[in-house]
Design a protein around this motif. Structure first.
Motif, PDB file in Angstrom:
ATOM      1  N   UNK A 150       0.842  -1.193   0.000  1.00 47.26           N
ATOM      2  CA  UNK A 150       0.000   0.000   0.000  1.00 47.26           C
ATOM      3  C   UNK A 150       0.877   1.243   0.000  1.00 47.26           C
ATOM      4  N   UNK A 151       0.401   2.302  -0.620  1.00 46.22           N
ATOM      5  CA  UNK A 151       1.107   3.586  -0.669  1.00 46.22           C
ATOM      6  C   UNK A 151       2.468   3.518  -1.366  1.00 46.22           C
ATOM      7  N   UNK A 152       2.713   2.503  -2.126  1.00 41.14           N
ATOM      8  CA  UNK A 152       4.020   2.458  -2.799  1.00 41.14           C
ATOM      9  C   UNK A 152       3.967   3.271  -4.099  1.00 41.14           C
ATOM     10  N   UNK A 153       5.169   3.638  -4.571  1.00 35.94           N
ATOM     11  CA  UNK A 153       5.272   4.556  -5.713  1.00 35.94           C
ATOM     12  C   UNK A 153       6.223   3.987  -6.766  1.00 35.94           C
ATOM     13  N   UNK A 154       5.808   4.036  -8.009  1.00 31.39           N
ATOM     14  CA  UNK A 154       6.686   3.621  -9.104  1.00 31.39           C
ATOM     15  C   UNK A 154       6.846   4.769 -10.088  1.00 31.39           C
ATOM     16  N   UNK A 155       8.082   4.960 -10.560  1.00 34.15           N
ATOM     17  CA  UNK A 155       8.318   6.030 -11.537  1.00 34.15           C
ATOM     18  C   UNK A 155       9.168   5.501 -12.682  1.00 34.15           C
ATOM     19  N   UNK A 156       8.912   6.015 -13.864  1.00 36.02           N
ATOM     20  CA  UNK A 156       9.694   5.622 -15.034  1.00 36.02           C
ATOM     21  C   UNK A 156       9.951   6.872 -15.872  1.00 36.02           C
ATOM     22  N   UNK A 157      11.227   7.213 -16.004  1.00 31.59           N
ATOM     23  CA  UNK A 157      11.604   8.372 -16.816  1.00 31.59           C
ATOM     24  C   UNK A 157      12.540   7.871 -17.907  1.00 31.59           C
ATOM     25  N   UNK A 158      12.206   8.129 -19.138  1.00 28.94           N
ATOM     26  CA  UNK A 158      12.999   7.518 -20.203  1.00 28.94           C
ATOM     27  C   UNK A 158      13.252   8.465 -21.372  1.00 28.94           C
ATOM     28  N   UNK A 159      14.481   8.413 -21.859  1.00 31.35           N
ATOM     29  CA  UNK A 159      14.805   9.070 -23.131  1.00 31.35           C
ATOM     30  C   UNK A 159      15.332   7.965 -24.037  1.00 31.35           C
ATOM     31  N   UNK A 160      14.728   7.771 -25.172  1.00 30.31           N
ATOM     32  CA  UNK A 160      15.233   6.766 -26.101  1.00 30.31           C
ATOM     33  C   UNK A 160      15.527   7.448 -27.430  1.00 30.31           C
ATOM     34  N   UNK A 161      16.779   7.339 -27.863  1.00 29.45           N
ATOM     35  CA  UNK A 161      17.187   7.953 -29.121  1.00 29.45           C
ATOM     36  C   UNK A 161      17.476   6.859 -30.123  1.00 29.45           C
ATOM     37  N   UNK A 162      16.910   6.957 -31.319  1.00 33.02           N
ATOM     38  CA  UNK A 162      17.272   6.010 -32.367  1.00 33.02           C
ATOM     39  C   UNK A 162      17.695   6.777 -33.613  1.00 33.02           C
ATOM     40  N   UNK A 163      18.716   6.247 -34.280  1.00 42.00           N
ATOM     41  CA  UNK A 163      19.254   6.890 -35.474  1.00 42.00           C
ATOM     42  C   UNK A 163      19.505   5.796 -36.514  1.00 42.00           C
ATOM     43  N   UNK A 164      19.793   6.178 -37.752  1.00 37.16           N
ATOM     44  CA  UNK A 164      20.077   5.193 -38.808  1.00 37.16           C
ATOM     45  C   UNK A 164      19.028   4.091 -38.834  1.00 37.16           C
ATOM     46  N   UNK A 165      19.469   2.830 -38.614  1.00 34.20           N
ATOM     47  CA  UNK A 165      18.513   1.716 -38.690  1.00 34.20           C
ATOM     48  C   UNK A 165      18.182   1.137 -37.316  1.00 34.20           C
ATOM     49  N   UNK A 166      18.457   1.892 -36.291  1.00 28.78           N
ATOM     50  CA  UNK A 166      18.162   1.398 -34.943  1.00 28.78           C
ATOM     51  C   UNK A 166      16.667   1.174 -34.746  1.00 28.78           C
ATOM     52  N   UNK A 167      16.344   0.203 -33.888  1.00 25.12           N
ATOM     53  CA  UNK A 167      14.954  -0.034 -33.532  1.00 25.12           C
ATOM     54  C   UNK A 167      14.866  -0.144 -32.013  1.00 25.12           C
TER      55      UNK A 167
END
Lengths: 250, 481
Positions: B323-340
C-alpha cells in the motif's frame, strides 16, 4: 555599415526582390515600409542568410565584407541580428540558457573562451534592468506560452545581450497593444548608438512615432520606389500606398 | 548555411560510433553453443555451490521449451543461440585490492570511455563495479560501504559470500521462466552486480556499474540484484558501451530490484551499446528484463537514457505490491540510422493508494523506429490507484517512425489514469532561428533535443546527467548536425 547593391532574390523561381539598393551608415535608423507582399520580410531574411531564398544577382556588404558565402551563424557572429516577426518556441530551453549558448558560440567563433558565469550574470542583470524585464521571465522556456508582447520584448532583450552592429526589426510592432509597443520601442531607443545601425520594417507609421528614423524607404513589388526622411512616413500614413503604386507603374 | 531537410538527414547518417575500439586483453572464452554441459561449465568456472548450478539448469530446461517472442515492433534476424560463446572473461583474473593491480590496458579502455576509474574516485565518490565481458574486474569503495553494512560486489562474489541473501531474493521478481531472455539469462549469466542496503541505512554515495562487451562473438548476460531493506535508500547507476563489430552481439540482462517497506531505490541507466553502422550492419541486440518490487510505502524510480543498440527490447517495470508504494519511469530513447527500439514500462498496481508516473521521450532520426510500449494495470483491490503517463516523440526527417502503444487495464473503479502524448518535429524555422543567433545547426539540434529531454535529464544524478547530455549530443548532434 550595410551596403546592398542591385539585390535580386527568388523563391521557387518566383522573383521577390528585383534589384534593391540600400546604404545604411553606423548611427542611422532606417525604416522600410510598404504594402503586404512587397518583399520586406524577404529582404530581412536574405540579409540574415536564410537559404530558402536564392540570391541571383547583387551583393550584400557588411562593413565592406561580402556576405554571400557566409552562413546565417557566421553573419550573426559578424554582428547581424534579426528580430523575428514570428519568434519560434523552443520548449525546455530557458531564455538564459539560449542566450548563454548564443553568446558563447559567437565568442568561440572569435577565438575567445566562454564568458565567465559572473560576467554573464552581470550582463543579464544589466540588460534586463535596462529593458524592465522581470527576472522570472528569463527562466521560462524560450517563447513557449509567451504573449505577443513578451515575444517581442524577448527579441529586443536578445538584441541587447548580443549587441549587434546591424539590427533588423521585422514588424516588431505587429500584434502589440499600445503599452507593449511603447515598452519595446523604448528598449530599442536605449540600444541606439553611434556605432550600430538599425533597420525597422513596419506597415504602420505608429511605431515610427516612438522609434524615429533618419530615413524612410518604401518597398513595392521588390523594389525601393521611394526614399525620404521621416516626413515620408507621415505622408504614407495620410495618403496610403496607392499613389506610389501608380507612380511606380509609370 | 541554412540546412534543408535533406542536408540534415545526410548529416545524421554520417554519425559514427565513438567507442569503437577493441581492447586486446587475453581472455578465457568457452566454446560456442549452449547445452547442459556449457551451463554446468559456466557454473564450475565460477566455483558456484550446487544449488546455484541446479538453479541454472532449471532455467535452461525451461528456456529450451520456450520460443523467442515476436510481439515487439522490431524486425531483426534472430540470433543463432548455438553460435554464441556464453562465457568470456579477461584472463588476468579479478580480485584486485587496488586499481594499480588492474591490467593497464583495461584501465586504458576505461579512459577511452571517458570514465577513468581514478577520475571517478576523485570526482564524485562513486563506487564502481565494472563488468567487462561479464566478469567484475574492480570494485572500489568497498570499505567505506562496508562500514555502513552495505554490501556492493559482483553477483559471483555474493553467491560465495552471501548465499542466504542471494537464495532468498534471486528470481523472486523476475522468475527463471518469466520470459525467453530472462530464462536464458538465468541459465548462463556470467556476472553482474549485487547490492544490499541494510535497514534504515542511506547509502552515502551513488553506486555505479559499467558494462562493456569486448570479445567477438560473445553474448553478455549480466544479472543484477539490488535489495533495499526497510527504510533504506540507494541510488544506482548503470552505464554500458560496446566496441564496433560487424556481427550482431547479444545482450540479455536481468535486473531485479527489491524495495522493502519504506525503502527507496533510484536506478539510472545510460545505455550506449554499439548501434550498428549507417547501413544497419552489426550492433548490439539488447533484450533486457528489468523489474522492481515495492513493498509498503516503498518507492522505485527507473531513469534511462537509451542511445545505443541495433535493437532494444526493454521495459523496466514496477510491481506496486505494498500500500502507498510509488513507481516512476523516466525515459529518453534515441534512435538513429537503422536502430529499432521498443521500450517502455509496466506499472502493476496491487496495493491501495499506489501511485505511478511515466514520462517517456522518444527521439527518432534516420530510418529508425522508436516505439513506446507501456502497461498500466490496476488490480481489483488497488483502491485509489493513480497513474500519470506522458509520451512525447520528436522526429527528425521523414523516414523515421515514432509509435506509442499504451495498454491500460483497470479493474478498480476508483483508479485515476491519465495519458498524454505528443509528437513534434524539429522545424527548419527553429534551426534558422538558432542559426541567426550564432548557433550552428549541430549545436542547435543538441539544444532542442536537450530541451525536449529536460524533464528526464533532471531526474539523473548530477554527474550522470552531464554524461547523458554529452551522449545525446554524440548520438544525434555529433554529426547530426
Amino acid at each position: 555599415m550595410l551596403e546592398i547593391k542591385n539585390l535580386h532574390a527568388s523563391v521557387e523561381d518566383k522573383e521577390i526582390l528585383k534589384g534593391i539598393d540600400l546604404k545604411v551608415n553606423a548611427g542611422e535608423v532606417h525604416a522600410i515600409m510598404g504594402p503586404n507582399g512587397s518583399g520586406k520580410s524577404t529582404l530581412a531574411e536574405v540579409i540574415a542568410g536564410q537559404e530558402e531564398f536564392e540570391v541571383g544577382e547583387g551583393n550584400i556588404f557588411l562593413e565592406g565584407e561580402d556576405l554571400e558565402e557566409l552562413s546565417p551563424e557566421e553573419r550573426a557572429h559578424k554582428g547581424v541580428f534579426l528580430s523575428f516577426q514570428y519568434p519560434v518556441e523552443i520548449p525546455g530551453v530557458s531564455v538564459t540558457n539560449f542566450m548563454k549558448t548564443a553568446i558563447n558560440e559567437s565568442r568561440k567563433a572569435q577565438g575567445l573562451e566562454d564568458m565567465p558565469a559572473n560576467e554573464m550574470l552581470k550582463k543579464i542583470r544589466e540588460k534586463s534592468e535596462l529593458l524592465e524585464i522581470d527576472r522570472k521571465f528569463l527562466s521560462r522556456s524560450l517563447n513557449e506560452g509567451f504573449s505577443g508582447g513578451e515575444k517581442k520584448r524577448n527579441e529586443i532583450f536578445q538584441m541587447a545581450m548580443l549587441e549587434p552592429k546591424l539590427a533588423i526589426l521585422d514588424e516588431t510592432d505587429s500584434g502589440l497593444d499600445i503599452d507593449a509597443l511603447r515598452i519595446v520601442a523604448n528598449g530599442v531607443n536605449k540600444l541606439r548608438s553611434k556605432d550600430n545601425a538599425i533597420i525597422v520594417i513596419t506597415h504602420y507609421q505608429r511605431l515610427l512615432d516612438y522609434i524615429v528614423p533618419d530615413f524612410v524607404h518604401v518597398l513595392y513589388n521588390g523594389k525601393i520606389v521611394k526614399s525620404g526622411t521621416k516626413e515620408l512616413a507621415l505622408e504614407l500614413e495620410e495618403k496610403g500606398y496607392d499613389w506610389l503604386k501608380e507612380e511606380a507603374a509609370v | 548555411m541554412a540546412y534543408t531537410e535533406e542536408e540534415l538527414k545526410k548529416e545524421l547518417e554520417t554519425k559514427e560510433y565513438e567507442y569503437g575500439f577493441y581492447t586486446d586483453i587475453e581472455s578465457d572464452t568457452l566454446p560456442k553453443g549452449l547445452n547442459e554441459e556449457i551451463v554446468i561449465a559456466i557454473s564450475k568456472k565460477k566455483e558456484e555451490p550446487e544449488w546455484m548450478t541446479e538453479w541454472r539448469l532449471e532455467a535452461f530446461r525451461a528456456w529450451k521449451e520456450m520460443e523467442e517472442p515476436e510481439w515487439a515492433n522490431v524486425t531483426y534476424k534472430k540470433p543463432d543461440f548455438q553460435d554464441i560463446s556464453y562465457y568470456s572473461a579477461p584472463n588476468k583474473k579479478p580480485k584486485y585490492n587496488s586499481l594499480d593491480e588492474v591490467d593497464p590496458e583495461l584501465l586504458d579502455t576505461f579512459k577511452k570511455l571517458g570514465i577513468s576509474v581514478d577520475e571517478q574516485k576523485k570526482l564524485a565518490g562513486v563506487a564502481v563495479d565494472i563488468v567487462m565481458d561479464s566478469v567484475s574486474v574492480a570494485t572500489t569503495f568497498k570499505k567505506t560501504l562496508a562500514e555502513k553494512g552495505i554490501i556492493f560486489c559482483s553477483i559471483s562474489e555474493a553467491i560465495q559470500e552471501h548465499p542466504e541473501l542471494v537464495k532468498k531474493y534471486l528470481g523472486t521478481v523476475v522468475p527463471q521462466k518469466d520470459n525467453f531472455y530472462a530464462a536464458l539469462n538465468s541459465a548462463v549469466f556470467s556476472d553482474g552486480s549485487f547490492c544490499y542496503i541494510p535497514k534504515g541505512v542511506r547509502c552515502p554515495m551513488e553506486l555505479s556499474t559499467y558494462f562493456r562487451i569486448n570479445q567477438a562473438g560473445t553474448g553478455q548476460f549480466e544479472r543484477t540484484l539490488v535489495i533495499a531493506d526497510e527504510g533504506s535508500y540507494v541510488s544506482y547507476l548503470e552505464g554500458c558501451t560496446a566496441p564496433m563489430r560487424d556481427e550482431n552481439q547479444l545482450h540479455a540482462a536481468v535486473v531485479e530490484l527489491i524495495a522493502l517497506d519504506d525503502a527507496e531505490i533510484k536506478y539510472s541507466t545510460v545505455q550506449n551499446w554499439y548501434p550498428g553502422n549507417d547501413e544497419g550492419k552489426g550492433g548490439v541486440f539488447n533484450f533486457v528484463t528489468k523489474r522492481g518490487l515495492c513493498e509498503k510505502n516503498a518507492k522505485i524510480s527507473w531513469t534511462q537514457v537509451e542511445t545505443g543498440s541495433a535493437v532494444t527490447w526493454k521495459y523496466p517495470s514496477c510491481i506496486l505490491k505494498g500500500d502507498h508504494s510509488i513507481g516512476e519511469f523516466y525515459s529518453i530513447a534515441v534512435t538513429n540510422n537503422f536502430q529499432q527500439a521498443d521500450t517502455g514500462t509496466k506499472m502493476i498496481h496491487l496495493g491501495k493508494n499506489t501511485k505511478s508516473t511515466i514520462i517517456s521521450k522518444g527521439i527518432s532520426a534516420g530510418q529508425s523506429q522508436n516505439s513506446y510500449r507501456g502497461l498500466v494495470q490496476v488490480n481489483s483491490r488497488a483502491e485509489n490507484a493513480r497513474n500519470f503517463s506522458q509520451c512525447d516523440s520528436l522526429l527528425m526527417g521523414n523516414r523515421c517512425g515514432a509509435h506509442t502503444f499504451p495498454y491500460i487495464e483497470a479493474k478498480n473503479k476508483t483508479a485515476q489514469i491519465e495519458h498524454e502524448a505528443t509528437t513534434s518535429k524539429i522545424g527548419e524555422d527553429q534551426i534558422f532561428y538558432c542559426n541567426q543567433r550564432g548557433i550552428d545547426t549541430e549545436k542547435a539540434i543538441a539544444l532542442i533535443v536537450n530541451g525536449f529531454s529536460k524533464e528526464v535529464l533532471n531526474k539523473l544524478p548530477m554527474e550522470f546527467a552531464v554524461e547523458a547530455q554529452k551522449l545525446l549530443e554524440i548520438s544525434l548532434e555529433g554529426s547530426v548536425g
